[in-house]
Design an enzyme around this catalytic site. Structure first.
Site, PDB file in Angstrom:
ATOM      1  N   GLU A  47       1.003  -1.314   0.259  1.00  0.00           N
ATOM      2  CA  GLU A  47      -0.103   0.078  -0.250  1.00  0.00           C
ATOM      3  C   GLU A  47       0.461   1.263   0.397  1.00  0.00           C
ATOM      4  O   GLU A  47       2.302   0.871   0.923  1.00  0.00           O
ATOM      5  CB  GLU A  47      -0.666  -0.081   1.302  1.00  0.00           C
ATOM      6  CG  GLU A  47      -2.156   1.160   1.778  1.00  0.00           C
ATOM      7  CD  GLU A  47      -2.011   1.452   3.189  1.00  0.00           C
ATOM      8  OE1 GLU A  47      -1.640   0.910   3.793  1.00  0.00           O
ATOM      9  OE2 GLU A  47      -3.360   1.894   3.230  1.00  0.00           O
ATOM     10  N   LYS A 124      -9.494   1.811  -1.866  1.00  0.00           N
ATOM     11  CA  LYS A 124      -9.381   1.261  -0.665  1.00  0.00           C
ATOM     12  C   LYS A 124     -11.114   1.565  -0.403  1.00  0.00           C
ATOM     13  O   LYS A 124     -11.179   2.772   0.037  1.00  0.00           O
ATOM     14  CB  LYS A 124      -7.911   2.419  -0.021  1.00  0.00           C
ATOM     15  CG  LYS A 124      -8.369   1.337   1.222  1.00  0.00           C
ATOM     16  CD  LYS A 124      -7.255   1.895   1.777  1.00  0.00           C
ATOM     17  CE  LYS A 124      -7.238   0.853   3.863  1.00  0.00           C
ATOM     18  NZ  LYS A 124      -5.752   1.848   3.680  1.00  0.00           N
ATOM     19  N   CYS A 169      -4.893  -2.676   2.670  1.00  0.00           N
ATOM     20  CA  CYS A 169      -4.834  -3.009   4.175  1.00  0.00           C
ATOM     21  C   CYS A 169      -6.418  -3.018   5.466  1.00  0.00           C
ATOM     22  O   CYS A 169      -6.051  -4.244   5.108  1.00  0.00           O
ATOM     23  CB  CYS A 169      -3.965  -2.059   4.856  1.00  0.00           C
ATOM     24  SG  CYS A 169      -2.867  -1.981   6.299  1.00  0.00           S
TER      25      CYS A 169
HETATM   26  N1  CDV Z   1      -2.659   1.052   6.593  1.00  0.00           N
HETATM   27  C1  CDV Z   1      -3.955   0.818   7.422  1.00  0.00           C
HETATM   28  O1  CDV Z   1      -4.971   0.961   6.851  1.00  0.00           O
HETATM   29  N2  CDV Z   1      -3.724   0.119   8.499  1.00  0.00           N
HETATM   30  C2  CDV Z   1      -4.530   0.260  10.126  1.00  0.00           C
HETATM   31  C3  CDV Z   1      -4.347  -0.136  10.654  1.00  0.00           C
HETATM   32  C4  CDV Z   1      -4.318   1.660  11.334  1.00  0.00           C
HETATM   33  C5  CDV Z   1      -5.376  -0.859  11.769  1.00  0.00           C
HETATM   34  C6  CDV Z   1      -4.722  -1.796   9.195  1.00  0.00           C
HETATM   35  O2  CDV Z   1      -5.703  -2.201   9.692  1.00  0.00           O
HETATM   36  O3  CDV Z   1      -3.646  -2.233   9.291  1.00  0.00           O
END
Ligand code: CDV
Length: 311
Positions: A47, A124, A169
């Site tokens: 990401e 996202k 993510c």
């Molecule tokens: N970049 C992200 O989406 N990070 C989130 C953190 C903040 C919990 C994740 O779900 O890994």
């Protein structure tokens, strides 16, 4: 019979705030060359791969964050990456901050085929964090300030002889992410992440707990949808802020077939047989035979928790 996609999960170590895109792209190219030498034909980067994880930095005027965004893809800094991919015959996926011509901001990933053509784009959907500066947290996570929620859904593309989808993510923690792609027959989900190794709102959470939740989410998504999952970290300490590693590949049985054990630039290469998805898709997770959508209405009717439906 086998349908092999040899994939390289290309973890990036930390990118400092002062590190320019040119330097990052050079690191990505070096990983691509190594991946090709190891037989990979599809490379997946994290990401927001081109810069430090900038949502940790607060800008009162959000327009000041625009230099972290890409207004063109490829642009001058990323063209060498596309050129190298074409030269090596490598398909790729990576994440970046997208600024659209009409001024919208997204946390985006793309699928690029071996000819250098962008064939898929994902923005996202599940944005974590907060909009305003929150001094109560150990660090800021301002994705909700700098990005709009993705507007493209969770498409799956015919890619590299299989059915491939993307997530980014925080999306990996949500079963809906995988199921919407599972309903399109997805055979490989590729995703990048930047996960701080501490919970900004809970000091007693250990990095092992964070890695456990990460593995649990990716393994459950893979198993319950009979798909490969390729999850790629940006790891290590960026300007004093640590992000966990845990780059891994999960098979359609939910087993981790490999995981990187350091926080630097590095590769995890695996020959993924897309036909391994068949057994799960045709038996226990044969959606057509077993799903009961008449009982799933709440999933799209309610966002948050409401009243219990029973007595
Ligand atoms: N970049 C992200 O989406 N990070 C989130 C953190 C903040 C919990 C994740 O779900 O890994």
């Amino acid at each position: 019979m086998a349908r092999i996609v040899t994939v390289a999960a290309a973890q990036l170590g930390p990118i400092q705030k002062a590190e320019g895109r040119q330097s990052v792209v050079a690191r990505m190219i070096s990983l691509m060359e190594q991946a090709r030498a190891q037989g990979a034909t599809f490379i997946v980067y994290p990401e927001l791969a081109l810069t430090t994880f900038f949502p940790r930095w607060y800008h009162e005027d959000r327009a000041e964050a625009d230099p972290w965004f890409e207004a063109e893809m490829p642009g001058p800094a990323t063209q060498p990456l596309f050129d190298k991919a074409v030269e090596l015959g490598m398909a790729m996926s990576f994440g970046y901050a997208e600024l659209t011509p009409d001024g919208h901001h997204f946390n985006t990933s793309i699928l690029v085929d071996k000819t250098g053509r962008i064939v898929g784009k994902y923005r996202k959907v599940h944005l974590p964090g907060h909009v305003e500066l929150d001094p109560g947290r150990s660090h800021q996570h301002l994705e909700k300030r700098y990005f709009e929620p993705g507007d493209l859904g969770f498409p799956v593309w015919r890619f590299e002889g299989g059915l491939v989808g993307m997530a980014i993510c925080n999306d990996r923690r949500w079963p809906e992410t995988y199921r919407v792609m599972g309903l399109q027959g997805v055979e490989m989900v590729v995703l990048g992440f930047n996960t701080p190794s501490v919970n900004s709102q809970r000091g007693d959470e250990r990095i092992e707990d964070r890695l456990f939740h990460h593995r649990l989410s990716c393994q459950a998504g893979a198993y319950q949808n009979a798909t490969w999952v390729v999850a790629v970290a940006k790891a290590g300490t960026e300007d004093g802020h640590h992000c966990m590693g845990g780059t891994l590949i999960v098979d359609p049985n939910g087993r981790i077939v490999g995981e990187i054990d350091h926080e630097e630039d590095g590769l995890l290469v695996h020959a993924c047989d897309l036909d391994e998805t068949r057994f799960g898709k045709d038996t226990i997770f044969d959606f057509k035979r077993h799903r009961r959508i008449e009982h799933y209405g709440l999933i799209t009717e309610r966002v948050g928790v409401g009243e219990p439906l029973g007595q």
